[in-house]
Design an enzyme around this catalytic site. Structure first.
Site, PDB file in Angstrom:
ATOM      1  N   ARG A  54       0.845  -1.203   0.000  1.00 54.17           N
ATOM      2  CA  ARG A  54       0.000   0.000   0.000  1.00 54.17           C
ATOM      3  C   ARG A  54       0.877   1.249   0.000  1.00 54.17           C
ATOM      4  O   ARG A  54       0.583   2.233  -0.675  1.00 54.17           O
ATOM      5  CB  ARG A  54      -0.944  -0.001   1.212  1.00 54.17           C
ATOM      6  CG  ARG A  54      -1.590   1.367   1.472  1.00 54.17           C
ATOM      7  CD  ARG A  54      -2.806   1.328   2.392  1.00 54.17           C
ATOM      8  NE  ARG A  54      -2.696   0.455   3.518  1.00 54.17           N
ATOM      9  CZ  ARG A  54      -1.956   0.698   4.615  1.00 54.17           C
ATOM     10  NH1 ARG A  54      -1.228   1.796   4.707  1.00 54.17           N
ATOM     11  NH2 ARG A  54      -1.922  -0.169   5.603  1.00 54.17           N
ATOM     12  N   TYR A 106     -16.300  19.399 -13.794  1.00 56.42           N
ATOM     13  CA  TYR A 106     -16.791  18.017 -13.911  1.00 56.42           C
ATOM     14  C   TYR A 106     -17.739  17.733 -12.734  1.00 56.42           C
ATOM     15  O   TYR A 106     -17.435  18.089 -11.590  1.00 56.42           O
ATOM     16  CB  TYR A 106     -15.592  17.059 -13.929  1.00 56.42           C
ATOM     17  CG  TYR A 106     -15.972  15.625 -13.693  1.00 56.42           C
ATOM     18  CD1 TYR A 106     -16.821  14.950 -14.569  1.00 56.42           C
ATOM     19  CD2 TYR A 106     -15.501  14.927 -12.589  1.00 56.42           C
ATOM     20  CE1 TYR A 106     -17.189  13.642 -14.349  1.00 56.42           C
ATOM     21  CE2 TYR A 106     -15.854  13.608 -12.354  1.00 56.42           C
ATOM     22  CZ  TYR A 106     -16.705  12.979 -13.244  1.00 56.42           C
ATOM     23  OH  TYR A 106     -17.068  11.680 -13.012  1.00 56.42           O
ATOM     24  N   ASP A 178      -7.028  20.145 -13.462  1.00 58.05           N
ATOM     25  CA  ASP A 178      -7.437  18.823 -13.923  1.00 58.05           C
ATOM     26  C   ASP A 178      -7.059  18.746 -15.405  1.00 58.05           C
ATOM     27  O   ASP A 178      -7.664  19.403 -16.249  1.00 58.05           O
ATOM     28  CB  ASP A 178      -8.953  18.665 -13.720  1.00 58.05           C
ATOM     29  CG  ASP A 178      -9.442  17.266 -14.068  1.00 58.05           C
ATOM     30  OD1 ASP A 178      -8.815  16.617 -14.927  1.00 58.05           O
ATOM     31  OD2 ASP A 178     -10.462  16.836 -13.503  1.00 58.05           O
ATOM     32  N   LYS A 203      -8.997   7.792 -18.368  1.00 57.31           N
ATOM     33  CA  LYS A 203      -9.331   8.339 -19.686  1.00 57.31           C
ATOM     34  C   LYS A 203      -8.149   8.152 -20.661  1.00 57.31           C
ATOM     35  O   LYS A 203      -7.792   7.043 -20.964  1.00 57.31           O
ATOM     36  CB  LYS A 203      -9.763   9.793 -19.536  1.00 57.31           C
ATOM     37  CG  LYS A 203     -10.812  10.009 -18.424  1.00 57.31           C
ATOM     38  CD  LYS A 203     -12.062   9.237 -18.690  1.00 57.31           C
ATOM     39  CE  LYS A 203     -13.183   9.315 -17.666  1.00 57.31           C
ATOM     40  NZ  LYS A 203     -12.967   9.631 -16.306  1.00 57.31           N
TER      41      LYS A 203
HETATM   42  N1  PLP Z   1     -11.904  14.684 -13.912  1.00 59.39           N
HETATM   43  C1  PLP Z   1     -12.534  14.652 -15.091  1.00 59.39           C
HETATM   44  C2  PLP Z   1     -12.378  15.811 -16.037  1.00 59.39           C
HETATM   45  C3  PLP Z   1     -13.328  13.567 -15.437  1.00 59.39           C
HETATM   46  O1  PLP Z   1     -13.958  13.552 -16.629  1.00 59.39           O
HETATM   47  C4  PLP Z   1     -13.472  12.490 -14.516  1.00 59.39           C
HETATM   48  C5  PLP Z   1     -14.331  11.328 -14.832  1.00 59.39           C
HETATM   49  O2  PLP Z   1     -15.078  11.337 -15.782  1.00 59.39           O
HETATM   50  C6  PLP Z   1     -12.815  12.569 -13.298  1.00 59.39           C
HETATM   51  C7  PLP Z   1     -12.027  13.665 -13.024  1.00 59.39           C
HETATM   52  C8  PLP Z   1     -12.960  11.467 -12.272  1.00 59.39           C
HETATM   53  O3  PLP Z   1     -12.151  10.369 -12.606  1.00 59.39           O
HETATM   54  P1  PLP Z   1     -12.487   8.844 -12.272  1.00 59.39           P
HETATM   55  O4  PLP Z   1     -13.751   8.486 -12.966  1.00 59.39           O
HETATM   56  O5  PLP Z   1     -11.279   8.109 -12.774  1.00 59.39           O
HETATM   57  O6  PLP Z   1     -12.610   8.730 -10.793  1.00 59.39           O
END
Ligand code: PLP
Length: 386
Positions: A54, A106, A178, A203
């Protein structure tokens, strides 16, 4: 590779080699999936860098070095999901602290800040981060972080990272970017003044719709130390197999992103000329309000395209259900093209909030298939949706 030699390498060389020396024991060319949960010690505390999985494990360290190298960061930390990575950053705040986020953040980020941390006394304001006066006006003495997405999900708005960093830093506020949509191939926020970069590696970094993961990259030692503490103390870490899948995905990030960008540009131009489409949102179009900022801070405009259907919500839903190559599904950033209606799918959690999304909006994650097939598919789906 010796010392910092990798820093002079191009993106694709770094993606394939940083953190990924051939295995010392066997010469294996790819990083092994180290499943061991514990590592032998010669005496208490005397070990070869690994104690308990971990806290750290060799496959994860390879991933962390590689993606940090792609972001031009001194430190990288892998998490079990994008949200776990975001939680590690938001969790640095204390009751009474305040965070500024964009008006089309998001939905999951908004839910985390509003519902999870709101209950714990964290306050938030949502502003148009493309408007410097709005940002400056939202910063309070209690503000600790500004959360930037650029391009944003799902409106594809572009935020000038350096301008936001200047305003935030003048008040001692940290800037988190982000970088999920742009990826390190197209944009490096730390070089533009951000304090932390966060990714949903689910993604583009993974790129094949087969692994959930998150990542934080920072240059500052104080942030790295705190994040490493949280990563171990909370334990939202990716499995060794997930780290392997991500390393494998990242190797082709550059070539995939080139194709994503080319295909998305063609899709955006096609939609812009279509009578069923009211408005196309893509930073690569010259009339997009963020086009010049995107051209300056990105190396390409990305693979995400949104559009507002001229027929409103029912037509948007009909179009999203009528495609054959584009699959109706949440998520984004993988080789296959996806279509979705954000107001009832990915952004349902922001309904009835200042971040609510136009129900006529359709979001496309443009994949790397043959572009003619993508255009023909959208053409037939739009024809059937009117
Ligand atoms: N940030 C963005 C721009 C996203 O599109 C997403 C998920 O769609 C996230 C963060 C969250 O990521 P995760 O689904 O891997 O937890």
């Amino acid at each position: 590779m010796s010392g910092d030699e990798w820093q002079n390498w191009g993106f694709d060389t770094r993606a394939i080699h940083v953190g990924q020396e051939p295995d010392e024991a066997t010469g294996a060319i790819t990083v092994p999936i180290h499943l061991a949960t514990t590592f032998v010690q010669a005496a208490p505390g005397r070990h070869r860098g690994f104690e308990y999985a971990r806290t750290s494990n060799p496959t994860r360290v390879a991933l962390e070095r590689c993606v940090a190298g792609l972001e031009g960061a001194r430190h990288g930390l892998a998490f079990a999901s994008g949200m776990a990575a975001e939680d590690a950053l938001v969790g640095m705040m204390h009751p009474g602290d305040h965070v500024v986020l964009g008006t089309d953040a998001y939905g999951g980020t908004f839910r985390l800040i509003h519902q999870v941390y709101g209950e714990r006394g964290i306050e938030w304001s949502a502003v148009d981060l493309a408007d410097p006066d709005a940002l400056a006006g939202a910063i309070r003495p209690e503000t600790r972080q500004v959360w930037v997405e650029t391009p944003t999900n799902p409106m594809l708005a572009v935020v000038d990272i350096a301008a936001v960093a200047d305003i935030a830093h003048a008040s001692g506020v940290d800037v988190v970017v982000d970088n999920t949509f742009a990826t390190p191939y197209l944009q490096n926020p730390l070089a533009l003044g951000a304090d932390a970069v966060v990714h949903s590696s689910t993604k583009y970094l993974g790129g094949h719709s087969d692994v959930v993961g998150g990542f934080v990259a920072v240059n500052r030692d104080d942030l790295a130390e705190r994040l490493a503490f949280v990563q171990n103390a909370v334990g939202a870490v990716p499995s060794p197999f997930d780290c392997y899948l991500l390393l494998r995905g990242v190797k082709t990030l550059g070539v995939r992103m080139d194709r994503h960008c080319d295909n998305a540009q063609a899709v955006a131009e096609f939609l812009a000329g279509h009578r069923a489409v009211e408005r196309v949102l893509y930073p690569g179009l010259a009339d997009h309000p963020g086009h010049s900022v995107a051209a300056a801070q990105m190396r390409g405009f990305g693979g995400m395209v949104s559009f507002v259907h001229a027929g409103g919500e029912p037509a948007a839903v009909a179009a999203a259900c009528a495609t054959r190559v584009f699959r109706l599904a949440e998520s984004l950033g993988a080789v296959e093209s996806l279509i979705e209606q954000p107001s009832t799918m990915t952004h349902l959690s922001v309904a009835d909030s200042p971040l609510a999304v136009d129900p006529g909006l359709v979001r496309l994650s443009v994949g790397i298939e043959s572009v003619d097939d993508l255009l023909a598919d959208l053409d037939q789906a739009l024809a059937r949706s009117q």
